[in-house]
Design a protein around this motif. Structure first.
Motif, PDB file in Angstrom:
ATOM      1  N   ALA A   1      54.288  48.037  43.478  1.00 43.42           N
ATOM      2  CA  ALA A   1      53.037  48.109  43.097  1.00 43.42           C
ATOM      3  C   ALA A   1      52.146  47.486  43.893  1.00 43.42           C
ATOM      4  O   ALA A   1      52.554  46.409  44.693  1.00 43.42           O
ATOM      5  CB  ALA A   1      52.813  47.889  41.750  1.00 43.42           C
ATOM      6  N   TYR A   2      50.915  47.917  44.275  1.00 43.02           N
ATOM      7  CA  TYR A   2      49.909  46.964  45.233  1.00 43.02           C
ATOM      8  C   TYR A   2      48.591  47.656  44.895  1.00 43.02           C
ATOM      9  O   TYR A   2      48.200  48.625  44.272  1.00 43.02           O
ATOM     10  CB  TYR A   2      50.173  47.363  47.036  1.00 43.02           C
ATOM     11  CG  TYR A   2      50.289  48.638  47.227  1.00 43.02           C
ATOM     12  CD1 TYR A   2      48.945  49.641  47.636  1.00 43.02           C
ATOM     13  CD2 TYR A   2      51.414  49.457  47.212  1.00 43.02           C
ATOM     14  CE1 TYR A   2      49.175  50.849  48.057  1.00 43.02           C
ATOM     15  CE2 TYR A   2      51.667  50.866  47.685  1.00 43.02           C
ATOM     16  CZ  TYR A   2      50.328  51.557  48.020  1.00 43.02           C
ATOM     17  OH  TYR A   2      50.110  52.716  48.364  1.00 43.02           O
ATOM     18  N   LYS A   3      47.699  46.469  44.998  1.00 42.10           N
ATOM     19  CA  LYS A   3      46.268  46.884  44.659  1.00 42.10           C
ATOM     20  C   LYS A   3      45.354  45.766  45.526  1.00 42.10           C
ATOM     21  O   LYS A   3      45.521  44.870  45.550  1.00 42.10           O
ATOM     22  CB  LYS A   3      45.926  46.631  43.124  1.00 42.10           C
ATOM     23  CG  LYS A   3      46.352  47.430  41.947  1.00 42.10           C
ATOM     24  CD  LYS A   3      45.936  47.011  40.594  1.00 42.10           C
ATOM     25  CE  LYS A   3      46.587  48.244  39.539  1.00 42.10           C
ATOM     26  NZ  LYS A   3      45.910  47.644  38.120  1.00 42.10           N
ATOM     27  N   HIS A   4      44.174  46.839  45.821  1.00 43.20           N
ATOM     28  CA  HIS A   4      43.122  45.982  46.542  1.00 43.20           C
ATOM     29  C   HIS A   4      42.133  45.321  45.391  1.00 43.20           C
ATOM     30  O   HIS A   4      41.836  45.922  44.508  1.00 43.20           O
ATOM     31  CB  HIS A   4      42.357  46.895  47.447  1.00 43.20           C
ATOM     32  CG  HIS A   4      43.077  47.389  48.511  1.00 43.20           C
ATOM     33  ND1 HIS A   4      43.668  48.614  48.496  1.00 43.20           N
ATOM     34  CD2 HIS A   4      43.514  46.715  49.594  1.00 43.20           C
ATOM     35  CE1 HIS A   4      44.270  48.748  49.804  1.00 43.20           C
ATOM     36  NE2 HIS A   4      44.010  47.590  50.767  1.00 43.20           N
TER      37      HIS A   4
ATOM     38  N   ASP B   1      45.828  52.231  51.873  1.00 40.60           N
ATOM     39  CA  ASP B   1      44.918  52.883  50.945  1.00 40.60           C
ATOM     40  C   ASP B   1      45.174  54.540  51.141  1.00 40.60           C
ATOM     41  O   ASP B   1      44.650  55.161  51.903  1.00 40.60           O
ATOM     42  CB  ASP B   1      43.443  52.574  51.487  1.00 40.60           C
ATOM     43  CG  ASP B   1      42.510  53.219  50.553  1.00 40.60           C
ATOM     44  OD1 ASP B   1      42.673  54.214  49.783  1.00 40.60           O
ATOM     45  OD2 ASP B   1      41.110  52.838  50.643  1.00 40.60           O
TER      46      ASP B   1
ATOM     47  N   VAL C   1      44.133  40.603  38.120  1.00 40.10           N
ATOM     48  CA  VAL C   1      44.624  41.951  38.629  1.00 40.10           C
ATOM     49  C   VAL C   1      45.980  42.054  37.635  1.00 40.10           C
ATOM     50  O   VAL C   1      46.540  41.242  37.267  1.00 40.10           O
ATOM     51  CB  VAL C   1      45.248  41.785  39.868  1.00 40.10           C
ATOM     52  CG1 VAL C   1      45.837  43.031  40.462  1.00 40.10           C
ATOM     53  CG2 VAL C   1      43.892  41.453  40.958  1.00 40.10           C
TER      54      VAL C   1
ATOM     55  N   PHE D   1      48.940  45.003  36.683  1.00 43.69           N
ATOM     56  CA  PHE D   1      50.094  45.679  36.904  1.00 43.69           C
ATOM     57  C   PHE D   1      50.794  46.092  35.730  1.00 43.69           C
ATOM     58  O   PHE D   1      51.313  45.360  34.936  1.00 43.69           O
ATOM     59  CB  PHE D   1      50.908  45.467  38.095  1.00 43.69           C
ATOM     60  CG  PHE D   1      50.409  45.055  39.368  1.00 43.69           C
ATOM     61  CD1 PHE D   1      50.330  45.978  40.303  1.00 43.69           C
ATOM     62  CD2 PHE D   1      50.165  43.581  39.541  1.00 43.69           C
ATOM     63  CE1 PHE D   1      49.551  45.757  41.769  1.00 43.69           C
ATOM     64  CE2 PHE D   1      49.499  43.234  40.892  1.00 43.69           C
ATOM     65  CZ  PHE D   1      49.249  44.144  41.717  1.00 43.69           C
TER      66      PHE D   1
END
Length: 752
Positions: A693-696, A147, A707, A709
Motif C-alpha cells: 500500500a502507499y499513500k500521499h 498517483d 496515516v 492503512f
C-alpha cells in the motif's frame, strides 16, 4: 513449464481432421468462457461476407498519410501506394489503419470504406503513448508520481485530443513490468513493481476509454505487450524470454489482469517467445490463459509484423504457415504483415483453418467497431472544428505541467542547495540538454511539434528576476565531445555562482529497439561533468533519462540530483518550478537505480538468498544506489508512532496500521508513505519486501498527520506450490518506510 499444445502446429490437416483438432484442443470452450455476445447486426454482416472480406477485416495496415515521426517508426508505410490503400478499403480488403495524421486523411479512407459492398466502417488506431499534441511525461516518469488518478486524467486528455482527429483506438497502456534497465521499452511502462504497475494499468485504461467507448472523446485502450515482454533476455527487444510459470503468474500477468478488470477492450501480443513458444503463435498464452483463465473477451491484435516473424523464429515454415498458426493460437487481427489477407482464404479453402475460427475473429473486430459507435456514425470522431478546438487547450497544458512537476524525483539535496533563489545568483546551465526544442517530449511522440515544448533554459530565464544572470553552454553533444566544449563550460562555471548540469540520454536512446548494454551517462558527458565539478561551484544535476541509470563520479557526487525523465510539453517549466521552489519535489523512483550497470536486472522485491552476507559482488554491495520508492522533498520528514490494531489476525481478518508523519522543515511537503511486508516462513520462498500500500500526505511546515492503512489477510496471499493463491499462517514483518530499502519503522504480526 507452461502447458504445451495438444495439436502440432506443423501438421497440414485436411478439413475434417482440422475441425476435430480444433474442437479437441479445448480452444472453443476457453473462448466461450470469455465471449461477448454478438449483436444481430454483426451476425448478419458475417453471414453476408466472403472469406476475402473476412480476411480484410482481420488486416490492419500502416498508412502513408502520417507524420514524419511516425513514418520513421513504421517506414513500410511510406512504401505503400495510396491508391491501393483506398482501393483496398472500398473492396473490403482492409479493416483499419494506424498512425494516420489528421481528420482529412481519416475521412478519405473512411469514405472509401463506406462505398464498399457492405459499408463496413474502418477503424483508426494510433501510437499515442503519452500524449497527442499536448505531451505528458513518459509513462515511466509519470509512474514516479505514484498517483493513478493523475495517470487517468492524462490518459483522458490524450484520448480527447486523438479522438478529435479521427482515432478510435490507442495502442496503450503498456503494462509490462520492467526490471531490466537495459530494455529500452522500460520507458513505456510503470516500472518494476507489481502493485504500482497494476494500479497504473487500471487507471490508464479507464482514462482512455472513459464512460463509454461510443463517446466521441473516448478511444479503445490496448494493453500491451501480452505477456512478459519485459523479461526478454539481456534486456534486448524482440529477444527470447525464459522464465518460470511462477514468475509469469506472480509478476507479469497481474497488471494485465488489472487492465482486463477495468474493461480494457483490446490486447496486443508481445514480440518475444517464452521457453521457445512465440507469443504470436502460442495458444497457451493468447487463448488458454488470456481468455480461459483471465476472462478477457475483447480483441487480440498482433504487433508490427509479429505474426509473420514467428517464421523467422522457426515456429512456422513460411508466411502462410505463420498465418495458420497465429489465427489458431488466438491472434484475431494481423498488423502490418498482411498475411491474413494473403493466406486465410486458401487456408480455409484447404480446410487448414476452420471458418468458425475466422468468424470468431471477425466478430470481435466488428463488435469493437460497434462498441465505438462506428456503425451509427463512421465519421463521429472526424470533425475539423473539434480537432482545432481540442488541441493544446489551457486545461490540458496545465495538466501537463502538473504531471511533469509530480514526476520529478529529487535523489539528493545535500546542504539544502535547493530550492534556488530567484535573484542575486549567476547560474550557468551546462550540458547537451540545456536548451533547444529536442529531447523534451520523449520517445513515442509521433504527432506533436517539438517547437511547442518549453526547454530548460527558456523556463529558467523566465523564472529568475534578471535573465542576464543566466548563461548557457552546451559543452558536449550527447555521445560525442565538442571541440572546445569543455573549456567553454569550465569558463561558464567559473563565472557563475551555481551550475545546473543538464545531462543524460537523448530520447532515441529509450523506446522500441533502443536497448542499451551500459546504462550510464555517455562518456563525453561524464567527462564534461568531471571538468565542471572540478571548478568547485555548487552543482545541480538535472538528469534526462528514460530508464534507471548507474550514476558515477561527479554526477553521483553532485550535492543535488533531479531525475527529470522526458516530461513533455511543459518540461522546462516543470523543472524550473522545482528548482526555484514554486512547488516541491514529490516524485518517487518507480525503478531502482543500481550501484553499477553490472547489477542489472535489479529490482527490490527479489527473493532472500541463503547466505545474505555473501550474496554480493566482489567489488560492490548488492543493493540499490537509489532504491525503488526513493525521493526527497523540501521538507524534513520524520516517521513515528507505528501502531497496529492487533499483532495477530485470522486468515479472513484484517489489520489496521497507523503511523505519524511529521514535517519538521520550513517548506511544505508531499510525502509518499509506503507499506511493505515480508512473509517470514512460507511454503514458497518470498521476496525480501513487497509493496502492499502507499499513500500521499500533504504536510505544511511544522505539522504532523496520522496515516492509516488497512491491510487484509487476503493481501498477503501468494501462489502456493500448486500455483493457486493461498494465505498461510505464520509470522510477517511489516515496514512503513520512505523507500523499499529504507529502515523506516518496523513491526511484526502473525496470521493465525
Amino acid at each position: 513449464m507452461l502447458r504445451q499444445p495438444n495439436v502440432s502446429r506443423r501438421s497440414v490437416l485436411i478439413s475434417s481432421a482440422c475441425l476435430f483438432a480444433w474442437q479437441a484442443s479445448g480452444i472453443p470452450a476457453a473462448m466461450a468462457a470469455a465471449r461477448r455476445p454478438l449483436s444481430g447486426r454483426v451476425k448478419s454482416l458475417i453471414a453476408q461476407m466472403t472469406i476475402e472480406e473476412k480476411a480484410g477485416q482481420l488486416t490492419l495496415m500502416p498508412t502513408p498519410w502520417t507524420s514524419a515521426a511516425a513514418a520513421k517508426i513504421n517506414p513500410e508505410a511510406a512504401l505503400r501506394n495510396v491508391e491501393n490503400l483506398t482501393d483496398d478499403a472500398q473492396a473490403g480488403r482492409l479493416g483499419g489503419v494506424f498512425n494516420g495524421f489528421g481528420v482529412e486523411a481519416h475521412r478519405k479512407l473512411q469514405t472509401a470504406a463506406m462505398k464498399g459492398r457492405l459499408g463496413i466502417p474502418m477503424i483508426f488506431a494510433g501510437d499515442v503513448i503519452h500524449g497527442y499534441r499536448t505531451v505528458f511525461p513518459v509513462p515511466l516518469g509519470e509512474a514516479a508520481s505514484f498517483d493513478p488518478d493523475l495517470a487517468e486524467r492524462t490518459a483522458r486528455a490524450a484520448a480527447e485530443e486523438m479522438a478529435a482527429t479521427g482515432f478510435d483506438w490507442v495502442f496503450a497502456p503498456m503494462v509490462d513490468i520492467g526490471r531490466d534497465a537495459r530494455w529500452g521499452r522500460t520507458v513505456e511502462g510503470a516500472g518494476e513493481d507489481v502493485l504500482l504497475s497494476s494500479d497504473m494499468a487500471r487507471a490508464r485504461t479507464r482514462g482512455f476509454q472513459g464512460r463509454s467507448l461510443a463517446d466521441d472523446a473516448s478511444v479503445a485502450a490496448c494493453m500491451k505487450h501480452f505477456v512478459a515482454y519485459g523479461a526478454a533476455e539481456s534486456g534486448l527487444d524482440y529477444n527470447t524470454a525464459d522464465i518460470s510459470e511462477r514468475t509469469l503468474r506472480e509478476v507479469y500477468l497481474p497488471p494485465f489482469q488489472a487492465a482486463v478488470d477495468a474493461g480494457c477492450a483490446t490486447v496486443m501480443a508481445a514480440f518475444e517467445d517464452i521457453a521457445g513458444r512465440p507469443i504470436h503463435g502460442g495458444r497457451e498464452f493468447l487463448t488458454d490463459i488470456l481468455r480461459g483463465e483471465m476472462g478477457f473477451d475483447g480483441l487480440v491484435v498482433g504487433d508490427y509484423n509479429g505474426d509473420v516473424e514467428i517464421a523467422a523464429r522457426g515456429l512456422a515454415a513460411d508466411a502462410r504457415d505463420a498465418a495458420r498458426i497465429a489465427i489458431m493460437a488466438g491472434l484475431d487481427l494481423s498488423m502490418a504483415s498482411g498475411i491474413y489477407r494473403d493466406h486465410l482464404p486458401s487456408l480455409v479453402q484447404a480446410g487448414e483453418v476452420p471458418m468458425e475460427r475466422v468468424d470468431e475473429a471477425v466478430g470481435r473486430v466488428l463488435a469493437l467497431k460497434e462498441r465505438l459507435g462506428l456503425f451509427e456514425d463512421p465519421f463521429r470522431r472526424m470533425d475539423l472544428k473539434r480537432q482545432k478546438a481540442r488541441m493544446r487547450t489551457k486545461p490540458a497544458l496545465s495538466l501537463a505541467r502538473e504531471a511533469a512537476q509530480r514526476s520529478i524525483v529529487m535523489l539528493k539535496n545535500d546542504g539544502d542547495l535547493l530550492p534556488l533563489p530567484r535573484k542575486g545568483k549567476r547560474i550557468a546551465i551546462i550540458g547537451p540538454f540545456a536548451e533547444g526544442p529536442s529531447n523534451l517530449h520523449g520517445p513515442w511522440t509521433l504527432f506533436a511539434d517539438n517547437k511547442e515544448a518549453v526547454d530548460l533554459a527558456s523556463a529558467v530565464r523566465s523564472a529568475v528576476s534578471d535573465a542576464s544572470f543566466i548563461s548557457v553552454v552546451k559543452g558536449s553533444e550527447v555521445t560525442v565531445p565538442i571541440d572546445g566544449g569543455i573549456d567553454a563550460a569550465v569558463a561558464a562555471a567559473r563565472s557563475a555562482d551555481i551550475v545546473i548540469l543538464a545531462v543524460g540520454e537523448r530520447e532515441a536512446m529509450s523506446g522500441e529497439a533502443a536497448s542499451r548494454d551500459l546504462i550510464v551517462v555517455p562518456a563525453p558527458q561524464q567527462a564534461l561533468a568531471e571538468a565542471v565539478a572540478a571548478v568547485g561551484k555548487p552543482m545541480i544535476v538535472a538528469l534526462r533519462n528514460g530508464r534507471a541509470l548507474a550514476l558515477e563520479g561527479a554526477i553521483l557526487n553532485a550535492p543535488a540530483i533531479l531525475v527529470t525523465w522526458f516530461l513533455g510539453s511543459e518540461m522546462g517549466n516543470a523543472v524550473a518550478d522545482i528548482l526555484f521552489g514554486a512547488t516541491g519535489p514529490s516524485g518517487r523512483l518507480p525503478v531502482s537505480f543500481p550501484i553499477s550497470a553490472g547489477q542489472v536486472p535489479y529490482y527490490y522485491a527479489h527473493r532472500r538468498p541463503g547466505r545474505p552476507a555473501n550474496a554480493r559482488y566482489i567489488t560492490s554491495r548488492y543493493d540499490a544506489r537509489f532504491p525503488f520508492g526513493h525521493g526527497l522533498t523540501y521538507g524534513e520528514i520524520s516517521y513515528a508512532d507505528l501502531a497496529m490494531s492487533s499483532k495477530q489476525i485470522p486468515k479472513d481478518g484484517s489489520l489496521r496500521v497507523t503511523v505519524t508523519i511529521k514535517n519538521e522543515g520550513k517548506y511544505a511537503a508531499r510525502e509518499l508513505v509506503q507499506l511493505y511486508v515480508q512473509d517470514v516462513v512460507a511454503s514458497v520462498t518470498q521476496p525480501v519486501r513487497e509493496l502492499k500500500a502507499y499513500k500521499h500526505v500533504d504536510l505544511p511546515p511544522k505539522r504532523s498527520q496520522q496515516v492509516t492503512f488497512d491491510l487484509a489477510a487476503a493481501d498477503l496471499a501468494f501462489l502456493g506450490v500448486d500455483l493457486k493463491p493461498v494465505v498461510e499462517t505464520g509470522k510477517f514483518k511489516l515496514w512503513v518506510a520512505p523507500s523499499a530499502e529504507a529502515a523506516g519503522l518496523a513491526e511484526e504480526f502473525e496470521v493465525s
